[in-house]
Scaffold this motif. Structure first.
Motif, PDB file in Angstrom:
ATOM      1  N   ILE A   9       0.837  -1.197   0.000  1.00 44.40           N
ATOM      2  CA  ILE A   9       0.000   0.000   0.000  1.00 44.40           C
ATOM      3  C   ILE A   9       0.873   1.250   0.000  1.00 44.40           C
ATOM      4  N   SER A  10       1.916   1.287   0.821  1.00 38.47           N
ATOM      5  CA  SER A  10       2.764   2.483   0.860  1.00 38.47           C
ATOM      6  C   SER A  10       3.432   2.711  -0.487  1.00 38.47           C
ATOM      7  N   GLY A  11       3.682   1.660  -1.237  1.00 42.48           N
ATOM      8  CA  GLY A  11       4.233   1.799  -2.582  1.00 42.48           C
ATOM      9  C   GLY A  11       3.252   2.425  -3.548  1.00 42.48           C
ATOM     10  N   ARG A  12       1.959   2.285  -3.293  1.00 42.93           N
ATOM     11  CA  ARG A  12       0.924   2.889  -4.142  1.00 42.93           C
ATOM     12  C   ARG A  12       0.724   4.365  -3.845  1.00 42.93           C
ATOM     13  N   LEU A  13       1.157   4.824  -2.680  1.00 42.50           N
ATOM     14  CA  LEU A  13       0.932   6.211  -2.279  1.00 42.50           C
ATOM     15  C   LEU A  13       1.974   7.116  -2.933  1.00 42.50           C
ATOM     16  N   THR A  14       1.839   7.281  -4.235  1.00 40.75           N
ATOM     17  CA  THR A  14       2.822   8.003  -5.043  1.00 40.75           C
ATOM     18  C   THR A  14       2.527   9.491  -5.169  1.00 40.75           C
ATOM     19  N   MET A  15       1.431   9.944  -4.593  1.00 40.64           N
ATOM     20  CA  MET A  15       1.044  11.350  -4.671  1.00 40.64           C
ATOM     21  C   MET A  15       1.128  11.979  -3.288  1.00 40.64           C
ATOM     22  N   ARG A  16       1.086  13.312  -3.260  1.00 44.57           N
ATOM     23  CA  ARG A  16       1.153  14.051  -2.002  1.00 44.57           C
ATOM     24  C   ARG A  16       0.008  15.050  -1.950  1.00 44.57           C
ATOM     25  N   ALA A  17      -0.784  14.992  -0.876  1.00 43.64           N
ATOM     26  CA  ALA A  17      -1.924  15.896  -0.706  1.00 43.64           C
ATOM     27  C   ALA A  17      -1.580  16.970   0.317  1.00 43.64           C
ATOM     28  N   ASP A  18      -1.745  18.226  -0.072  1.00 52.69           N
ATOM     29  CA  ASP A  18      -1.574  19.342   0.857  1.00 52.69           C
ATOM     30  C   ASP A  18      -2.911  19.533   1.569  1.00 52.69           C
ATOM     31  N   VAL A  19      -2.961  19.098   2.830  1.00 49.75           N
ATOM     32  CA  VAL A  19      -4.216  19.044   3.586  1.00 49.75           C
ATOM     33  C   VAL A  19      -4.346  20.260   4.497  1.00 49.75           C
ATOM     34  N   GLU A  20      -5.572  20.796   4.553  1.00 54.28           N
ATOM     35  CA  GLU A  20      -5.889  21.906   5.448  1.00 54.28           C
ATOM     36  C   GLU A  20      -7.093  21.522   6.303  1.00 54.28           C
ATOM     37  N   ARG A  21      -7.132  22.062   7.532  1.00 55.98           N
ATOM     38  CA  ARG A  21      -8.243  21.776   8.445  1.00 55.98           C
ATOM     39  C   ARG A  21      -8.806  23.092   8.985  1.00 55.98           C
ATOM     40  N   ASP A  22     -10.118  23.142   9.130  1.00 52.26           N
ATOM     41  CA  ASP A  22     -10.800  24.320   9.654  1.00 52.26           C
ATOM     42  C   ASP A  22     -10.444  24.494  11.129  1.00 52.26           C
ATOM     43  N   ALA A  86      -4.107  20.978  -3.085  1.00 51.20           N
ATOM     44  CA  ALA A  86      -3.541  20.440  -4.327  1.00 51.20           C
ATOM     45  C   ALA A  86      -3.035  19.025  -4.064  1.00 51.20           C
ATOM     46  N   ILE A  87      -3.033  18.225  -5.111  1.00 52.95           N
ATOM     47  CA  ILE A  87      -2.397  16.906  -5.060  1.00 52.95           C
ATOM     48  C   ILE A  87      -1.240  16.948  -6.046  1.00 52.95           C
ATOM     49  N   LYS A  88      -0.061  16.576  -5.567  1.00 56.86           N
ATOM     50  CA  LYS A  88       1.170  16.693  -6.350  1.00 56.86           C
ATOM     51  C   LYS A  88       1.824  15.332  -6.519  1.00 56.86           C
ATOM     52  N   ASP A  89       2.758  15.253  -7.480  1.00 56.29           N
ATOM     53  CA  ASP A  89       3.565  14.050  -7.594  1.00 56.29           C
ATOM     54  C   ASP A  89       4.723  14.164  -6.598  1.00 56.29           C
ATOM     55  N   ARG A  90       5.597  13.181  -6.575  1.00 54.60           N
ATOM     56  CA  ARG A  90       6.701  13.170  -5.598  1.00 54.60           C
ATOM     57  C   ARG A  90       7.666  14.333  -5.786  1.00 54.60           C
ATOM     58  N   GLN A  91       7.735  14.876  -7.011  1.00 54.17           N
ATOM     59  CA  GLN A  91       8.640  15.987  -7.282  1.00 54.17           C
ATOM     60  C   GLN A  91       8.014  17.343  -6.971  1.00 54.17           C
ATOM     61  N   THR A  93       5.163  18.580  -8.506  1.00 57.21           N
ATOM     62  CA  THR A  93       4.372  19.097  -9.615  1.00 57.21           C
ATOM     63  C   THR A  93       2.894  18.833  -9.346  1.00 57.21           C
ATOM     64  N   VAL A  94       2.069  19.862  -9.453  1.00 59.47           N
ATOM     65  CA  VAL A  94       0.634  19.703  -9.225  1.00 59.47           C
ATOM     66  C   VAL A  94       0.043  18.849 -10.337  1.00 59.47           C
ATOM     67  N   ILE A  95      -0.611  17.749  -9.949  1.00 58.17           N
ATOM     68  CA  ILE A  95      -1.247  16.874 -10.935  1.00 58.17           C
ATOM     69  C   ILE A  95      -2.770  16.928 -10.828  1.00 58.17           C
ATOM     70  N   ILE A  96      -3.292  17.292  -9.658  1.00 52.43           N
ATOM     71  CA  ILE A  96      -4.725  17.503  -9.479  1.00 52.43           C
ATOM     72  C   ILE A  96      -4.870  18.802  -8.682  1.00 52.43           C
ATOM     73  N   PRO A  97      -5.238  19.895  -9.360  1.00 41.48           N
ATOM     74  CA  PRO A  97      -5.376  21.151  -8.624  1.00 41.48           C
ATOM     75  C   PRO A  97      -6.576  21.106  -7.683  1.00 41.48           C
TER      76      PRO A  97
END
Length: 121
Positions: A9-22, A86-91, A93-97
């Motif tokens: 599963i950790s190998g599948r987590l190839t993206m990075r989510a910038d998370v915000e909370r209220d 935003a969701i970014k790749d490991r480098q 780069t925004v892949i899902i704004p």
């Protein structure tokens, strides 16, 4: 075996989510919730995908609706109502704004957390 599944599963987590909370608390003078105040919570490893998309036509208006899901590691600090800027790749780069909102409760699966996403705006 559980360690092998966790690594898979950790190998599948190839993206990075910038998370915000209220962070807003309390109510205004009328007893309504205060204006939301989303603050950065952190960047979480994830994998997001689209399950389907469709066009909705209402008279002269047309809208595209996309159903998205995202998975995180079991120990991720993610909650219903959190927003992803935003969701970014490991480098980086925004892949899902964004803005994307965690829509509904976060589901705990055997090997990961999973949630529906809703585009905001």
């Amino acid at each position: 075996m559980a360690e092998g599944i966790a690594r898979m599963i950790s190998g599948r987590l190839t993206m990075r989510a910038d998370v915000e909370r209220d962070q807003a608390t309390g109510t205004d003078s009328w007893g309504n919730p205060t204006v939301p105040d989303f603050q950065p919570l952190g960047t979480l490893k994830c994998f997001a995908w689209s399950t389907s998309s469709r066009e909705i036509v209402d008279g002269d208006k047309t809208a595209m609706v996309e159903d998205m899901r995202v998975m995180f590691a079991l120990d991720a600090d993610i909650e219903e109502g959190d927003e992803i800027s935003a969701i970014k790749d490991r480098q980086g780069t925004v892949i899902i704004p964004g803005r994307l909102k965690v829509d509904g409760p976060v589901q705990r699966k055997h090997t990961h957390l999973e949630a529906a996403l809703m585009r905001i705006g």
